[in-house]
Design a protein around this motif. Structure first.
Motif, PDB file in Angstrom:
ATOM      1  N   GLY A 242       0.722  -1.085   0.021  1.00 51.57           N
ATOM      2  CA  GLY A 242       0.055   0.109   0.060  1.00 51.57           C
ATOM      3  C   GLY A 242       1.113   1.189  -0.042  1.00 51.57           C
ATOM      4  N   LEU A 243       0.272   2.224   0.022  1.00 50.59           N
ATOM      5  CA  LEU A 243       0.975   3.614   0.012  1.00 50.59           C
ATOM      6  C   LEU A 243       0.914   4.283   1.345  1.00 50.59           C
ATOM      7  CD1 LEU A 243      -0.346   4.865  -3.485  1.00 50.59           C
ATOM      8  CD2 LEU A 243       2.009   3.991  -2.902  1.00 50.59           C
ATOM      9  N   THR A 244       1.712   5.119   1.761  1.00 52.46           N
ATOM     10  CA  THR A 244       1.530   5.868   2.840  1.00 52.46           C
ATOM     11  C   THR A 244       0.597   7.285   2.675  1.00 52.46           C
ATOM     12  OG1 THR A 244       3.603   7.101   2.691  1.00 52.46           O
ATOM     13  CG2 THR A 244       3.517   4.857   3.978  1.00 52.46           C
ATOM     14  N   LEU A 245       0.373   7.796   3.569  1.00 49.79           N
ATOM     15  CA  LEU A 245      -0.417   9.363   3.412  1.00 49.79           C
ATOM     16  C   LEU A 245       0.538  10.208   2.613  1.00 49.79           C
ATOM     17  CD1 LEU A 245      -3.119  10.818   3.734  1.00 49.79           C
ATOM     18  CD2 LEU A 245      -2.332  11.430   5.950  1.00 49.79           C
ATOM     19  N   ILE A 246       2.028  10.311   3.252  1.00 48.05           N
ATOM     20  CA  ILE A 246       2.814  11.323   2.692  1.00 48.05           C
ATOM     21  C   ILE A 246       3.224  10.959   0.957  1.00 48.05           C
ATOM     22  CG2 ILE A 246       5.149  12.028   2.689  1.00 48.05           C
ATOM     23  CD1 ILE A 246       5.145  11.564   5.603  1.00 48.05           C
TER      24      ILE A 246
ATOM     25  N   ALA B 123       0.544  15.670  -9.620  1.00 45.75           N
ATOM     26  CA  ALA B 123      -0.406  15.640 -10.671  1.00 45.75           C
ATOM     27  C   ALA B 123      -1.013  16.868 -10.807  1.00 45.75           C
ATOM     28  CB  ALA B 123      -1.405  14.594 -10.185  1.00 45.75           C
ATOM     29  N   GLY B 124      -1.250  17.700  -9.612  1.00 47.23           N
ATOM     30  CA  GLY B 124      -1.879  19.049  -9.687  1.00 47.23           C
ATOM     31  C   GLY B 124      -0.907  20.242 -10.413  1.00 47.23           C
ATOM     32  N   ILE B 125       0.234  20.076 -10.189  1.00 49.28           N
ATOM     33  CA  ILE B 125       1.121  21.006 -10.854  1.00 49.28           C
ATOM     34  C   ILE B 125       1.107  20.571 -12.335  1.00 49.28           C
ATOM     35  CG2 ILE B 125       3.770  21.545 -11.007  1.00 49.28           C
ATOM     36  CD1 ILE B 125       3.950  20.918  -8.052  1.00 49.28           C
ATOM     37  N   LEU B 126       1.138  19.289 -12.664  1.00 48.71           N
ATOM     38  CA  LEU B 126       1.239  19.064 -14.342  1.00 48.71           C
ATOM     39  C   LEU B 126      -0.140  19.586 -14.839  1.00 48.71           C
ATOM     40  CD1 LEU B 126       2.687  15.542 -14.058  1.00 48.71           C
ATOM     41  CD2 LEU B 126       3.739  17.284 -14.895  1.00 48.71           C
ATOM     42  N   MET B 127      -1.133  19.545 -14.298  1.00 51.01           N
ATOM     43  CA  MET B 127      -2.445  19.880 -14.549  1.00 51.01           C
ATOM     44  C   MET B 127      -2.551  21.509 -14.775  1.00 51.01           C
ATOM     45  SD  MET B 127      -5.246  17.427 -12.798  1.00 51.01           S
ATOM     46  CE  MET B 127      -6.557  18.275 -13.478  1.00 51.01           C
ATOM     47  N   VAL B 128      -1.995  22.395 -14.085  1.00 52.09           N
ATOM     48  CA  VAL B 128      -1.669  23.752 -14.287  1.00 52.09           C
ATOM     49  C   VAL B 128      -1.007  24.015 -15.301  1.00 52.09           C
ATOM     50  CG1 VAL B 128      -1.002  25.954 -12.837  1.00 52.09           C
ATOM     51  CG2 VAL B 128      -2.547  24.137 -11.573  1.00 52.09           C
TER      52      VAL B 128
ATOM     53  N   LEU C 272       1.086   9.495  -1.057  1.00 52.88           N
ATOM     54  CA  LEU C 272      -0.312   9.688  -1.752  1.00 52.88           C
ATOM     55  C   LEU C 272      -0.285  11.310  -2.062  1.00 52.88           C
ATOM     56  CD1 LEU C 272      -2.766   8.709  -2.905  1.00 52.88           C
ATOM     57  CD2 LEU C 272      -3.972   8.845  -0.800  1.00 52.88           C
ATOM     58  N   MET C 273       0.008  12.033  -0.993  1.00 53.66           N
ATOM     59  CA  MET C 273      -0.158  13.473  -0.877  1.00 53.66           C
ATOM     60  C   MET C 273       1.018  14.113  -1.962  1.00 53.66           C
ATOM     61  SD  MET C 273      -2.597  14.366   0.754  1.00 53.66           S
ATOM     62  CE  MET C 273      -2.234  16.178   0.890  1.00 53.66           C
TER      63      MET C 273
END
Length: 160
Positions: free
Chosen positions: A4-8, A17-22, A10-11
């Motif tokens: 699984g992934l840790t919360l860090i 992904a947000g930076i790439l979309m902007v 995932l964040m």
């Protein structure tokens, strides 16, 4: 062993992904505008080809008119009693320059103001999108109708 992934992790992934979309948003807006303009250009070209083929098929003068976002095809043998054959509204807020093109029964565009079937004329119809400046990035198409009846859609009216 834990999976699984840790919360860090995932964040960090969501942030990247947000930076790439902007970063991609301006190019997406250009792509959307170019798609609308191209789709409208193809619509006007289709109507011009329809008008030309109807003139040949009916052995009559057929008129193509554009005004704002409306494209109309009329049988115009008698200019006082024209018959509407087809009407189309351009999608996405695209507008076409006001133009009138009459096709003879042989499929040639003609300037009826002088002498029908003698004074063949070329015509152009440029498309634009309000609020968009045409450039090499924002390509506004232009429809060109040659005096010999050739109909072509230029990808950018600036280099047509």
């Amino acid at each position: 062993m834990r999976r699984g992934l840790t919360l860090i992790e995932l964040m960090v992934t969501v942030t990247i992904a947000g930076i790439l979309m902007v970063a991609a948003a301006p190019q997406f807006a250009e792509y959307t505008n170019n798609s609308r303009l191209r789709e409208s250009g193809v619509a006007v070209q289709t109507e011009a080809l329809f008008a030309q083929s109807e003139a040949i098929k009916r052995n009559r003068i057929v008129r193509l008119t554009t005004s704002n976002s409306t494209v109309q095809v009329h049988e115009a043998q008698d200019a006082t009693a024209m018959t509407l054959l087809r009407e189309r509204t351009l999608p996405g807020g695209v507008t076409a320059a006001a133009a009138t093109v009459d096709f003879t029964p042989r499929g040639y565009p003609v300037n009826r103001a002088v002498t029908p079937s003698v004074d063949f004329a070329s015509a152009s119809i440029d498309l634009s999108l309000p609020g968009v400046t045409c450039s090499s990035d924002q390509r506004c198409p232009g429809l060109r109708i040659d005096a010999g009846g050739g109909i072509r859609l230029c990808g950018n009216k600036l280099s047509c």
